[in-house]
Structures are given as structure tokens and as C-alpha cells.
Design an enzyme around this catalytic site. Structure first.
Site, mmCIF file in Angstrom:
data_model
loop_
_atom_site.group_PDB
_atom_site.id
_atom_site.type_symbol
_atom_site.label_atom_id
_atom_site.label_comp_id
_atom_site.label_asym_id
_atom_site.label_seq_id
_atom_site.Cartn_x
_atom_site.Cartn_y
_atom_site.Cartn_z
ATOM 1 N N THR A 13 13.869 -39.535 -4.788
ATOM 2 C CA THR A 13 14.322 -40.540 -3.826
ATOM 3 C C THR A 13 13.204 -41.124 -2.978
ATOM 4 O O THR A 13 12.219 -40.435 -2.671
ATOM 5 C CB THR A 13 15.375 -39.899 -2.883
ATOM 6 O OG1 THR A 13 15.561 -40.760 -1.754
ATOM 7 C CG2 THR A 13 14.933 -38.535 -2.358
ATOM 8 N N GLU A 55 13.457 -41.476 0.031
ATOM 9 C CA GLU A 55 13.441 -40.707 1.281
ATOM 10 C C GLU A 55 12.222 -39.786 1.344
ATOM 11 O O GLU A 55 11.822 -39.368 2.429
ATOM 12 C CB GLU A 55 14.713 -39.878 1.419
ATOM 13 C CG GLU A 55 15.926 -40.654 1.864
ATOM 14 C CD GLU A 55 15.844 -41.159 3.295
ATOM 15 O OE1 GLU A 55 15.627 -40.335 4.199
ATOM 16 O OE2 GLU A 55 15.970 -42.372 3.508
ATOM 17 N N TYR A 61 17.404 -33.203 3.919
ATOM 18 C CA TYR A 61 17.667 -33.772 2.582
ATOM 19 C C TYR A 61 16.348 -34.085 1.877
ATOM 20 O O TYR A 61 16.125 -33.677 0.729
ATOM 21 C CB TYR A 61 18.512 -35.040 2.739
ATOM 22 C CG TYR A 61 18.603 -35.891 1.489
ATOM 23 C CD1 TYR A 61 19.448 -35.550 0.441
ATOM 24 C CD2 TYR A 61 17.833 -37.054 1.359
ATOM 25 C CE1 TYR A 61 19.529 -36.342 -0.714
ATOM 26 C CE2 TYR A 61 17.916 -37.844 0.224
ATOM 27 C CZ TYR A 61 18.757 -37.488 -0.806
ATOM 28 O OH TYR A 61 18.830 -38.266 -1.934
ATOM 29 N N LYS A 102 14.646 -32.452 -1.453
ATOM 30 C CA LYS A 102 14.314 -33.303 -2.604
ATOM 31 C C LYS A 102 12.813 -33.222 -2.938
ATOM 32 O O LYS A 102 12.408 -33.433 -4.073
ATOM 33 C CB LYS A 102 14.714 -34.752 -2.332
ATOM 34 C CG LYS A 102 16.225 -35.007 -2.425
ATOM 35 C CD LYS A 102 16.684 -35.122 -3.869
ATOM 36 C CE LYS A 102 18.125 -35.529 -3.997
ATOM 37 N NZ LYS A 102 18.573 -35.651 -5.393
HETATM 38 P P1 NAP Z 1 26.852 -39.477 -4.585
HETATM 39 O O1 NAP Z 1 27.726 -40.662 -4.848
HETATM 40 O O2 NAP Z 1 26.897 -38.800 -3.272
HETATM 41 O O3 NAP Z 1 27.182 -38.415 -5.740
HETATM 42 C C1 NAP Z 1 26.704 -37.101 -5.664
HETATM 43 C C2 NAP Z 1 27.345 -36.298 -6.771
HETATM 44 O O4 NAP Z 1 26.864 -34.943 -6.681
HETATM 45 C C3 NAP Z 1 28.877 -36.222 -6.687
HETATM 46 O O5 NAP Z 1 29.392 -36.198 -7.996
HETATM 47 C C4 NAP Z 1 29.106 -34.858 -6.035
HETATM 48 O O6 NAP Z 1 30.354 -34.298 -6.333
HETATM 49 C C5 NAP Z 1 28.000 -34.067 -6.698
HETATM 50 N N1 NAP Z 1 27.649 -32.835 -5.994
HETATM 51 C C6 NAP Z 1 27.344 -32.665 -4.689
HETATM 52 N N2 NAP Z 1 27.032 -31.380 -4.447
HETATM 53 C C7 NAP Z 1 27.151 -30.730 -5.631
HETATM 54 C C8 NAP Z 1 26.978 -29.381 -6.032
HETATM 55 N N3 NAP Z 1 26.608 -28.434 -5.167
HETATM 56 N N4 NAP Z 1 27.179 -29.063 -7.324
HETATM 57 C C9 NAP Z 1 27.570 -29.997 -8.223
HETATM 58 N N5 NAP Z 1 27.767 -31.286 -7.894
HETATM 59 C C10 NAP Z 1 27.544 -31.651 -6.609
HETATM 60 O O7 NAP Z 1 25.321 -39.843 -4.860
HETATM 61 P P2 NAP Z 1 24.700 -41.063 -5.688
HETATM 62 O O8 NAP Z 1 24.474 -42.194 -4.763
HETATM 63 O O9 NAP Z 1 25.449 -41.246 -6.939
HETATM 64 O O10 NAP Z 1 23.252 -40.466 -6.011
HETATM 65 C C11 NAP Z 1 23.002 -39.716 -7.201
HETATM 66 C C12 NAP Z 1 21.739 -38.900 -7.014
HETATM 67 O O11 NAP Z 1 20.645 -39.761 -6.755
HETATM 68 C C13 NAP Z 1 21.754 -37.929 -5.860
HETATM 69 O O12 NAP Z 1 21.006 -36.814 -6.250
HETATM 70 C C14 NAP Z 1 21.048 -38.657 -4.738
HETATM 71 O O13 NAP Z 1 20.477 -37.734 -3.846
HETATM 72 C C15 NAP Z 1 20.019 -39.421 -5.523
HETATM 73 N N6 NAP Z 1 19.584 -40.708 -4.958
HETATM 74 C C16 NAP Z 1 20.484 -41.648 -4.598
HETATM 75 C C17 NAP Z 1 20.047 -42.876 -4.137
HETATM 76 C C18 NAP Z 1 21.004 -43.959 -3.739
HETATM 77 O O14 NAP Z 1 20.563 -44.892 -3.060
HETATM 78 N N7 NAP Z 1 22.245 -43.908 -4.170
HETATM 79 C C19 NAP Z 1 18.662 -43.129 -4.060
HETATM 80 C C20 NAP Z 1 17.779 -42.143 -4.463
HETATM 81 C C21 NAP Z 1 18.234 -40.941 -4.936
HETATM 82 P P3 NAP Z 1 31.692 -34.673 -5.491
HETATM 83 O O15 NAP Z 1 32.170 -35.984 -6.081
HETATM 84 O O16 NAP Z 1 32.578 -33.522 -5.771
HETATM 85 O O17 NAP Z 1 31.277 -34.792 -4.070
HETATM 86 O O1 G4F Z 2 23.025 -45.862 3.942
HETATM 87 P P1 G4F Z 2 22.292 -44.730 4.536
HETATM 88 O O2 G4F Z 2 23.095 -43.573 5.008
HETATM 89 O O3 G4F Z 2 21.211 -44.313 3.458
HETATM 90 P P2 G4F Z 2 19.840 -43.491 3.538
HETATM 91 O O4 G4F Z 2 19.775 -42.605 4.702
HETATM 92 O O5 G4F Z 2 18.729 -44.474 3.367
HETATM 93 O O6 G4F Z 2 19.965 -42.570 2.234
HETATM 94 C C1 G4F Z 2 20.433 -43.099 1.005
HETATM 95 O O7 G4F Z 2 19.359 -43.625 0.275
HETATM 96 C C2 G4F Z 2 18.354 -42.652 -0.112
HETATM 97 C C3 G4F Z 2 17.257 -43.413 -0.859
HETATM 98 O O8 G4F Z 2 16.285 -43.845 0.061
HETATM 99 C C4 G4F Z 2 19.018 -41.608 -0.981
HETATM 100 F F1 G4F Z 2 18.092 -40.696 -1.364
HETATM 101 C C5 G4F Z 2 20.130 -40.920 -0.201
HETATM 102 O O9 G4F Z 2 20.790 -39.995 -1.069
HETATM 103 C C6 G4F Z 2 21.135 -41.976 0.246
HETATM 104 O O10 G4F Z 2 21.765 -42.503 -0.902
HETATM 105 O O11 G4F Z 2 21.422 -45.238 5.770
HETATM 106 C C7 G4F Z 2 20.513 -46.308 5.651
HETATM 107 C C8 G4F Z 2 19.975 -46.665 7.028
HETATM 108 C C9 G4F Z 2 19.444 -45.484 7.853
HETATM 109 O O12 G4F Z 2 18.235 -45.864 8.454
HETATM 110 C C10 G4F Z 2 20.504 -45.273 8.920
HETATM 111 O O13 G4F Z 2 20.012 -44.731 10.146
HETATM 112 O O14 G4F Z 2 21.047 -47.211 7.788
HETATM 113 C C11 G4F Z 2 20.984 -46.691 9.106
HETATM 114 N N1 G4F Z 2 22.320 -46.787 9.705
HETATM 115 C C12 G4F Z 2 22.627 -47.534 10.801
HETATM 116 N N2 G4F Z 2 23.911 -47.387 11.108
HETATM 117 C C13 G4F Z 2 23.427 -46.144 9.296
HETATM 118 C C14 G4F Z 2 24.427 -46.511 10.184
HETATM 119 N N3 G4F Z 2 23.635 -45.308 8.265
HETATM 120 C C15 G4F Z 2 24.894 -44.822 8.102
HETATM 121 N N4 G4F Z 2 25.144 -44.005 7.051
HETATM 122 N N5 G4F Z 2 25.922 -45.146 8.963
HETATM 123 C C16 G4F Z 2 25.727 -45.983 10.025
HETATM 124 O O15 G4F Z 2 26.651 -46.264 10.797
#
Ligand code: NAP
Ligand code: G4F
Length: 383
Positions: free
Chosen positions: A133, A135, A157, A161
Site C-alpha cells: 500500500t 500508506e 496498519y 503492512k
Molecule cells: P476491504 O474491502 O476492506 O476487504 C478486505 C477483505 O479482507 C475482506 O474480504 C475482509 O473480510 C477480509 N479480511 C479482513 N480480515 C481478515 C482476516 N483476519 N482473515 C481473512 N480475511 C480477512 O479492502 P480492499 O479495499 O478490497 O483492499 C484489499 C487489500 O488491498 C487489503 O489488503 C488492503 O489493505 C490493500 N490495499 C487497499 C487499497 C485501497 O485503496 N483499496 C490500497 C492499497 C492496499 P470481511 O468481508 O469478512 O470483512
Molecule cells: O478513505 P480513507 O479512510 O483511506 P486511507 O486512510 O488513505 O486508506 C486507504 O487507502 C490506503 C492506500 O493508501 C489503503 F492501504 C488502506 O487500506 C485504505 O484502503 O482516508 C483517506 C483520507 C485520510 O487522510 C483521512 O484522514 O481521508 C481523510 N478523511 C477525512 N475525513 C477521512 C474522513 N477518512 C475517513 N475514512 N472518514 C472521514 O470522515
């Protein structure tokens, strides 16, 4: 016979899109899902196949990244050609409340998968994708961020990671595994979890437009993120595992936008003009004007009068409850390596992503409003 893939986190946003994509490519897809007291398969119900289906190509297994025996058994039974480790406790703010669990699932969970592949003698057969990520860059040391930018994690987190990233690199170097990290910047979609900022905004803006909600409270409006569409990003995951050599890749759009601007764009998508004033916890946005034709087209004539009456009202406020103990202020990625080596190109830009999310949430909230209207009768049934 198609290739066999195992996706952990198959019920999540990326897991659902990736499963659909791999099935489309002819794969047999095994998915790891957690047991839950309620159904947690909404995102994959449309591709679900009953155990009775002949020639089933999508098979779910109960499991958890914190349970190494279970992971080893499933990997042994399914003998995957490719493992996509997407499972994680993925919410940065929540990781401050559950740091130990986050380290276990997001950090040690990666080790459990790598070690299972090694112990099962699958090193030559099984390729591994680790969901790393942006992050990791945290307090950014370089702008934009590339594969060689030093990491500086800013949350439990990101620290978990970080371990996942390096243990993947270590198993690649130590045992010759085809194990790669995708360093993905934020990617969103209509399937995005409701508490991530983009989805929170598109849901709230839709509800405000339909008169279901007055106002939404946000956290840090000045943070900047590099947003893409999850559909584009899962194609990159697959491409990474098709390379002859394993490696690590940044996947990003190369454009950064503040939360404040994302909110303004989401309102503007349906013809609502908002203006921000104030600072920090006192910042707010008022509904300053309407493009009535656009509003009619996108939302519907029947909602116009109530929207017109709300001009001048506050629709966005700030609640410090949503601030993080340590914040990641700015992310912007340089995906040149992925573009040149993988031939990866995104199809969606930010406006197209917002259109997709807003269209979906407006539809969803109209349905909610309809169900709510009928809810009284349903409640009476139980009295
Ligand atoms: P998400 O929608 O939160 O999905 C996470 C998945 O992991 C869900 O299926 C969840 O199951 C499962 N899970 C959580 N804890 C678990 C555990 N202990 N054992 C088995 N399964 C578990 O996340 P996403 O946005 O699809 O992201 C996918 C991956 O990419 C994650 O690893 C995230 O950290 C990483 N990532 C995401 C982003 C982004 O912007 N979306 C960017 C960079 C990296 P439940 O449905 O039961 O909760
Ligand atoms: O949407 P966010 O919660 O995503 P964040 O923290 O960037 O993390 C997501 O992206 C990562 C990749 O860079 C993944 F690894 C991670 O698993 C996840 O998918 O927040 C984005 C930004 C932050 O700076 C937060 O402080 O939005 C700001 N924010 C402002 N108001 C908020 C809010 N975030 C959330 N969730 N809720 C708010 O009300």
C-alpha cells in the site's frame, strides 16, 4: 483446464472485482472468506455457485489470516498457481483501535501464507501477490512516490503492512519464490466500504440530495490522495503475476486531490454547488447554488423543490473524532514502471470514478428511501 487462483479477502472490494476478472479470463477461483454471523458476501453473490453446480469454477472456503493451520490446509488442497493475498484489516483509523489484531492479520498473516507455500513444496508452482500500500510512504520522503522512495509508516496498519512488504521480498530472495508486492495507491468504486472517505462522501451527497440527511461530518479535509478505480487496479494485480520475474510495482494515477475538492466534485456531479469557509474543526461547507437542469437529469424533478429550499444551509461539517493520531498528508504515485513493464493503463480518471460512484449511490439511496417508506408496515408485523 484453466489456471487456479486463491484469493484471500474475496468478500472485499478488490477481492470481488478480481474474482470476477479472473473468472472472465477462464481461471478456477478459490476464495477465502471469514465466518460471520451475518451474510458478508454481498459483493460476490452475483458470481456465487452452489456446491451442487457441475464444473464449478468459483469455490469459497472458510478461513482467516490469523489461522495458519487453516491456511496451510486450504493452500494444500487447492494447489493454486497464483495466490492473491488481499485479506486485511484495511481501515487505517480503525488500526489505531485494534493495533495488535492488525499486526497479526496484516503482518504475520502474510508470513503464514508464504511459509505455507514453502512447507507444502509449492515454491516452484505458486506465484504470490501481496497487497502492499501507498500508506507505507506515510510521512512522504519524496514527491511523487516511486518503487525506490523510502517508507515511513504512520499507523499500526502501515507498520503491519511494512512487515508484509519486506517478508514478501525476503521470501523471494531467500527461496526464489515468485512473490511480488503491488504498492497500490487508493482505489475506490461503488463497492468501496462505506467508512472510507470517498464512499462516505458519495453516500452522504446522495442522501442529502434526496432529503434523507441534512449534513455530513468529516475529518481532515486537507489531506490529499491519489485516487483510481478498483476495476483498473485489479487488472494490474493480475499483470504483475504474469511477469517472468517477480518484482514490486507502484500502481497509481499520478494525480493528487484534497478531500475538500473530492467533496466539491461529488456535489457538482449532481448539480449542487458547495462553498467551504472556516478552518480546522470550524470548517464547513454551505449549499451555495444549484444547476437545476443537471440536478433534474441526475437526481430527478421530484427532489428539486426541497433542494432549492435548502440553499444557504450547512451540508458539511468537521468532527475531530475523525482525525487520526498521525496523518498521511499527501500521496501521489509515479506508476511509470507499471506502465512500461506491465503495459498497464487505467481506463478511469477521477471524474469518471465519481460519476460511477454517485450513479450507484443515488440508485441505492432511492431504494433505501422507498424501503423506508414501507418500513412502518414491516415493523408493525412484529408488534
Ligand atoms: P476491504 O474491502 O476492506 O476487504 C478486505 C477483505 O479482507 C475482506 O474480504 C475482509 O473480510 C477480509 N479480511 C479482513 N480480515 C481478515 C482476516 N483476519 N482473515 C481473512 N480475511 C480477512 O479492502 P480492499 O479495499 O478490497 O483492499 C484489499 C487489500 O488491498 C487489503 O489488503 C488492503 O489493505 C490493500 N490495499 C487497499 C487499497 C485501497 O485503496 N483499496 C490500497 C492499497 C492496499 P470481511 O468481508 O469478512 O470483512
Ligand atoms: O478513505 P480513507 O479512510 O483511506 P486511507 O486512510 O488513505 O486508506 C486507504 O487507502 C490506503 C492506500 O493508501 C489503503 F492501504 C488502506 O487500506 C485504505 O484502503 O482516508 C483517506 C483520507 C485520510 O487522510 C483521512 O484522514 O481521508 C481523510 N478523511 C477525512 N475525513 C477521512 C474522513 N477518512 C475517513 N475514512 N472518514 C472521514 O470522515
Amino acid at each position: 483446464m484453466g489456471k487456479v487462483a486463491l484469493i484471500t479477502g474475496v468478500t472485499g472490494q478488490d477481492g470481488a472485482y478480481l474474482a470476477e476478472y479472473l473468472l472472465h479470463l477462464g481461471y478456477i477461483v478459490h476464495g477465502l472468506k471469514r465466518r460471520s454471523s451475518m451474510f458478508n458476501t454481498d459483493r460476490i453473490d452475483h458470481i456465487y455457485q452452489d456446491p451442487q453446480t457441475s464444473d464449478r469454477r468459483f469455490i469459497l472456503h472458510y478461513g482467516d489470516l490469523t489461522d495458519s493451520l487453516n491456511l496451510t490446509r486450504i493452500i494444500g488442497e487447492t494447489q493454486p498457481d497464483e495466490i492473491y493475498n488481499l485479506a486485511a484489516m484495511s481501515h487505517v483509523k480503525v488500526s489505531f483501535d485494534t493495533p495488535e489484531y492488525t499486526a497479526n492479520a496484516d503482518g504475520i498473516g502474510v508470513l503464514r501464507i508464504l511459509e505455507a507455500v514453502r512447507l507444502l513444496n509449492l515454491v516452484k508452482k505458486t506465484r504470490i501477490y501481496q497487497a502492499s500500500t501507498s500508506e507505507l510512504y506515510g510521512l512522504v520522503q519524496e514527491v511523487p512516490q516511486t518503487e525506490s522512495t523510502p517508507f515511513y509508516p504512520r499507523s499500526p496498519y502501515a507498520a503491519a503492512k511494512l512487515y508484509g512488504y519486506w517478508i514478501t521480498v525476503n521470501y523471494r530472495e531467500a527461496y526464489g519464490m515468485h512473490a511480488s508486492n503491488g504498492i497500490l495507491f487508493n482505489h475506490e468504486s461503488p463497492l468501496r466500504g462505506e467508512t472510507f472517505v470517498t464512499r462516505k462522501v458519495t453516500r452522504a451527497v446522495s442522501r442529502i440530495a434526496l432529503g434523507l440527511q441534512d449534513k455530513v461530518y468529516m475529518g481532515n479535509l486537507s489531506a490529499r490522495r491519489d485516487w483510481g478505480h478498483a476495476k483498473d487496479y485489479v487488472r494490474a494485480m493480475h499483470a504483475i503475476l504474469q511477469q517472468d520475474e517477480p518484482s514490486d510495482y507502484v500502481i497509481a494515477s499520478g494525480i493528487t486531490t484534497s478531500i475538500r475538492d473530492f467533496i466539491t466534485m461529488a456535489f457538482a456531479e449532481i448539480g449542487l454547488h458547495v462553498e467551504f469557509n472556516g478552518e480546522g474543526a470550524d470548517e464547513q461547507a454551505i449549499l451555495a447554488g444549484l444547476d437545476t437542469e443537471l440536478f433534474r437529469l441526475k437526481v430527478g424533478d421530484e427532489y428539486l423543490d426541497s433542494a432549492l429550499q435548502r440553499r444557504g444551509e450547512v451540508v458539511v461539517g468537521v468532527d475531530p473524532h475523525y482525525f487520526r493520531p498521525t496523518e498521511v498528508d499527501l500521496l501521489i504515485g509515479d506508476a511509470r514502471k507499471a506502465r512500461t513493464q506491465l503495459g498497464w493503463e487505467p481506463h478511469y480518471d477521477l471524474p469518471a470514478l465519481i460519476t460511477d460512484m454517485m450513479t450507484n449511490d443515488l440508485k441505492l439511496m432511492k431504494k433505501e428511501s422507498y424501503l423506508r417508506a414501507g418500513g412502518y408496515e414491516i415493523l408493525n408485523y412484529f408488534e
